[in-house]
Design a protein around this motif. Structure first.
Motif, mmCIF file in Angstrom:
data_model
loop_
_atom_site.group_PDB
_atom_site.id
_atom_site.type_symbol
_atom_site.label_atom_id
_atom_site.label_comp_id
_atom_site.label_asym_id
_atom_site.label_seq_id
_atom_site.Cartn_x
_atom_site.Cartn_y
_atom_site.Cartn_z
ATOM 1 N N ALA A 234 28.263 52.044 58.197
ATOM 2 C CA ALA A 234 29.536 51.925 57.492
ATOM 3 C C ALA A 234 29.626 53.069 56.485
ATOM 4 O O ALA A 234 29.086 52.988 55.384
ATOM 5 N N SER B 225 34.978 52.332 52.940
ATOM 6 C CA SER B 225 34.178 51.842 54.063
ATOM 7 C C SER B 225 34.892 50.682 54.746
ATOM 8 O O SER B 225 35.666 49.963 54.117
ATOM 9 N N GLY C 2 31.716 56.318 54.344
ATOM 10 C CA GLY C 2 32.828 56.336 53.409
ATOM 11 C C GLY C 2 32.419 56.170 51.960
ATOM 12 O O GLY C 2 31.247 56.265 51.584
ATOM 13 N N SER D 79 30.276 60.393 51.078
ATOM 14 C CA SER D 79 30.163 59.336 50.068
ATOM 15 C C SER D 79 30.847 59.688 48.760
ATOM 16 O O SER D 79 30.609 59.049 47.741
ATOM 17 N N ASP E 205 34.591 54.809 58.884
ATOM 18 C CA ASP E 205 35.202 54.377 57.634
ATOM 19 C C ASP E 205 36.658 54.027 57.917
ATOM 20 O O ASP E 205 37.067 53.943 59.078
ATOM 21 N N ALA F 240 24.854 48.997 56.105
ATOM 22 C CA ALA F 240 26.099 48.792 55.360
ATOM 23 C C ALA F 240 25.783 48.246 53.975
ATOM 24 O O ALA F 240 24.700 47.700 53.743
ATOM 25 N N ASN G 212 32.047 53.793 49.847
ATOM 26 C CA ASN G 212 31.105 52.794 49.342
ATOM 27 C C ASN G 212 29.681 53.334 49.258
ATOM 28 O O ASN G 212 28.881 52.860 48.447
#
Length: 302
Positions: free
Chosen positions: A89, A166, A91, A159, A132, A189, A93
């Motif tokens: 996952a 995410s 992105g 990130s 994402d 994740a 997060n």
């Protein structure tokens, strides 16, 4: 002046940390545990693949073909190489900090790097999906370090605050719908609110694959204030903790209780599904936690 050496690759850094003198016993145990998970019943029995011209009619698995709405044939051990599939996952997060104050992207790089390296050492193929809310990227199955290094670079760089949020559910849906060949599936994740859809996806994926779940532990939202009185905020939506609530001990206790209940619910769900679980907070515990996860995988399957 001497020319400065190029910075070490992410995979090289992971291997260097894994094989330092203090961790060599853990590294060797990890190698043995990784090899042992392929000797259990879930990955030892004949695998399935799409039908190809020239395949024997007697090798067609009609029940599996009905489930997949496609003609599937049994694939025997002699022609099969094990596959390790990472579902990450990605992105924004991953830019958050963990419960120990370390960047989640660094924990993810460490976990994926260690497991990916172990797979390559055993001649297995490594592939990945990184998803994402705005995009997804497929890393095809390979047996070389180059593609693993590219995957680690994607996780490490994807990130920042300008990246998309995410989307774990979208990631799991893609694995469910697109990854038909049985693999050792490692989901990486951060923490997510439990829902009926998440529970259904975990149950389905544990049936389709050999499921390992690596969770990047959230920081306590009320435990990050510093001497400069910085406020905690949610990287997914930039929600900030109101100053009036900082230091509220009753609220902090309620948050801890809710977090514990959520974690226990996830753990019980994964146990019922026959999946193994590791919860990571700091980089120096990644290798031991992965070792324990692989040991649990081995014992649960005997």
């Amino acid at each position: 002046m001497p020319v400065q050496a190029e910075s070490q690759s992410l995979l090289s850094r992971v291997k260097s940390r894994l094989y330092v003198r203090a961790r060599r016993p853990v590294a060797h145990l990890l190698e043995g545990q990784y090899a042992s998970i392929h000797r259990g019943r879930s990955l030892d029995f004949d695998d399935l693949r799409d039908y190809q011209p020239g395949d024997e009619v007697g090798d067609i698995d009609w029940r599996a073909s009905a489930r997949h709405s496609a003609i599937m044939v049994r694939r025997y051990g002699a022609e099969r190489r094990h596959r390790l599939l990472f579902a990450v996952a990605g992105g924004r997060n991953l830019g958050a900090v963990s419960a120990a104050g370390e960047r989640k992207a660094d924990l993810a790089v460490e976990a994926v790097g260690i497991l990916g390296w172990l797979a390559l050492q055993h001649g297995d193929e490594v592939g990945a999906l990184v998803v994402d809310a705005r995009r997804n990227e497929r890393f095809p199955f390979r047996v070389g370090e180059g593609e693993l290094e590219r995957l680690l670079g994607r996780i490490h760089s994807d990130s920042g605050s300008d990246t998309a949020e995410s989307d774990l559910l979208a990631l799991l849906r893609q694995v469910r719908d697109r990854e038909r060949q049985r693999s050792l599936l490692v989901v990486v994740a951060d923490e997510m609110v439990m829902s009926s859809e998440l529970e259904e996806l975990i149950a389905t994926l544990s049936y389709q694959h050999e499921l390992l779940w690596v969770e990047l532990a959230d920081a306590h939202p009320m435990g990050l204030e510093t001497s400069r009185r910085q406020r905690s905020f949610d990287v997914a939506g930039y929600w900030a903790l109101p100053r009036v609530l900082q230091g509220d001990t009753e609220l902090a206790a309620a948050v801890v209780r809710a977090s514990d209940q959520r974690n226990e619910r996830l753990l019980q769900l994964l146990r019922r599904a026959g999946a193994s679980y590791a919860r990571l907070e700091r980089r120096d515990e990644v290798a031991p936690k992965l070792l324990e996860m692989l040991r649990t995988r081995q014992y649960d399957r005997h």
